[in-house]
Design a protein around this motif. Sequence first.
Motif, PDB file in Angstrom:
ATOM      1  N   LEU A  12       0.827  -1.204   0.000  1.00  0.00           N
ATOM      2  CA  LEU A  12       0.000   0.000   0.000  1.00  0.00           C
ATOM      3  C   LEU A  12       0.859   1.249   0.000  1.00  0.00           C
ATOM      4  CD1 LEU A  12      -3.001   0.855   0.107  1.00  0.00           C
ATOM      5  CD2 LEU A  12      -2.779   0.985   2.594  1.00  0.00           C
ATOM      6  N   SER A  13       1.995   1.198   0.674  1.00  0.00           N
ATOM      7  CA  SER A  13       2.891   2.356   0.725  1.00  0.00           C
ATOM      8  C   SER A  13       3.602   2.581  -0.608  1.00  0.00           C
ATOM      9  CB  SER A  13       3.935   2.163   1.834  1.00  0.00           C
ATOM     10  OG  SER A  13       3.324   2.067   3.098  1.00  0.00           O
ATOM     11  N   GLY A  78     -12.680   4.057  -5.819  1.00  0.00           N
ATOM     12  CA  GLY A  78     -12.777   4.079  -4.368  1.00  0.00           C
ATOM     13  C   GLY A  78     -11.560   4.705  -3.719  1.00  0.00           C
ATOM     14  N   HIS A  79     -10.377   4.419  -4.249  1.00  0.00           N
ATOM     15  CA  HIS A  79      -9.147   5.003  -3.709  1.00  0.00           C
ATOM     16  C   HIS A  79      -9.209   6.524  -3.743  1.00  0.00           C
ATOM     17  CE1 HIS A  79      -4.857   5.657  -2.988  1.00  0.00           C
ATOM     18  NE2 HIS A  79      -4.877   6.471  -4.024  1.00  0.00           N
ATOM     19  N   TYR A  80      -9.517   7.077  -4.902  1.00  0.00           N
ATOM     20  CA  TYR A  80      -9.537   8.537  -5.035  1.00  0.00           C
ATOM     21  C   TYR A  80     -10.759   9.157  -4.348  1.00  0.00           C
ATOM     22  CZ  TYR A  80      -5.706   8.028  -8.318  1.00  0.00           C
ATOM     23  OH  TYR A  80      -4.487   7.734  -8.878  1.00  0.00           O
ATOM     24  N   TRP A  81     -11.848   8.400  -4.255  1.00  0.00           N
ATOM     25  CA  TRP A  81     -13.042   8.918  -3.588  1.00  0.00           C
ATOM     26  C   TRP A  81     -12.776   9.179  -2.110  1.00  0.00           C
ATOM     27  CZ3 TRP A  81     -17.492  11.298  -3.792  1.00  0.00           C
ATOM     28  CH2 TRP A  81     -18.388  11.197  -2.726  1.00  0.00           C
ATOM     29  N   TYR A  82     -12.231   8.200  -1.409  1.00  0.00           N
ATOM     30  CA  TYR A  82     -12.021   8.367   0.035  1.00  0.00           C
ATOM     31  C   TYR A  82     -10.932   9.388   0.338  1.00  0.00           C
ATOM     32  CZ  TYR A  82     -15.169   4.488   0.752  1.00  0.00           C
ATOM     33  OH  TYR A  82     -16.288   3.698   0.762  1.00  0.00           O
ATOM     34  N   GLU A  83      -9.902   9.396  -0.486  1.00  0.00           N
ATOM     35  CA  GLU A  83      -8.857  10.413  -0.309  1.00  0.00           C
ATOM     36  C   GLU A  83      -9.426  11.804  -0.573  1.00  0.00           C
ATOM     37  OE1 GLU A  83      -5.392  10.140   0.143  1.00  0.00           O
ATOM     38  OE2 GLU A  83      -5.275   7.963   0.380  1.00  0.00           O
ATOM     39  N   TYR A 171      -6.562   3.381   5.002  1.00  0.00           N
ATOM     40  CA  TYR A 171      -7.104   2.041   5.174  1.00  0.00           C
ATOM     41  C   TYR A 171      -8.620   1.974   4.985  1.00  0.00           C
ATOM     42  CZ  TYR A 171      -2.572   1.211   7.376  1.00  0.00           C
ATOM     43  OH  TYR A 171      -1.220   1.113   7.637  1.00  0.00           O
ATOM     44  N   GLN A 172      -9.227   3.098   4.656  1.00  0.00           N
ATOM     45  CA  GLN A 172     -10.695   3.116   4.582  1.00  0.00           C
ATOM     46  C   GLN A 172     -11.242   2.265   3.454  1.00  0.00           C
ATOM     47  OE1 GLN A 172     -11.970   7.245   4.670  1.00  0.00           O
ATOM     48  NE2 GLN A 172     -11.517   7.438   6.857  1.00  0.00           N
ATOM     49  N   LEU A 173     -10.556   2.238   2.317  1.00  0.00           N
ATOM     50  CA  LEU A 173     -11.043   1.394   1.220  1.00  0.00           C
ATOM     51  C   LEU A 173     -10.866  -0.082   1.556  1.00  0.00           C
ATOM     52  CD1 LEU A 173     -12.320   1.194  -1.546  1.00  0.00           C
ATOM     53  CD2 LEU A 173     -10.040   1.347  -2.563  1.00  0.00           C
TER      54      LEU A 173
END
Length: 209
Positions: A12-13, A78-83, A171-173
Amino acid sequence: MLRIWKWYERCLSIHPVKTQVVSSGVLWGIGDVGAQCITYSTARKRLQCKDAEQECKIDWKRAAVTSLFGFGFVGPVGHYWYEGLDRFIKLKFQLRPKTVKFVAAKVAMDGILFSPFDLFLFFSYMGLSTGKSVPQVKEDVKRDFLPALILEGGIWPIVQIVNFRYIPVRYQLLYVNIFCLLDSAFLSWIEQQNDAPWKRRLGGGQGRW
């Protein structure tokens, strides 16, 4: 498990988007396999016929199609949505993270904007991917969208309150994807129920496009 978690954190990093895409695709595929097993089990109990007693055969093509929805939409979007949602709420409304207003604003925007779009796209994609015509897909969406939105509306706000209050943004996604393991099974199951009476009771199939 600790070793797997450390490996996930490292991925993830280094590759955040790729990691989210792969994990989403895998979990949505597994969820569809679960949905097929649930559908088979339900049919077997309801029909009580000779055909229903046959061994459950997984439609791997359908599972792959569902998995591609996770790869192509849930993971990257989802990645860009939560960020983006986190940054937007902080900058636009000047709210402190993890406060009641902050969490409520995120839950509201997620439920009003993202969830309906996600459902609409899922049912449209699943219909088109199986070779249905646009009019057929419209009928399927009209039948399935509202029942799914109503049923999910009683569950996802609770899931997201915990997510936005206690889970770090990065970690939200992943947290959502764990629940999507169940949600993808649920949506696939709804899509396979055709004109079930309970859908009509929830408003599916009513109205005109």
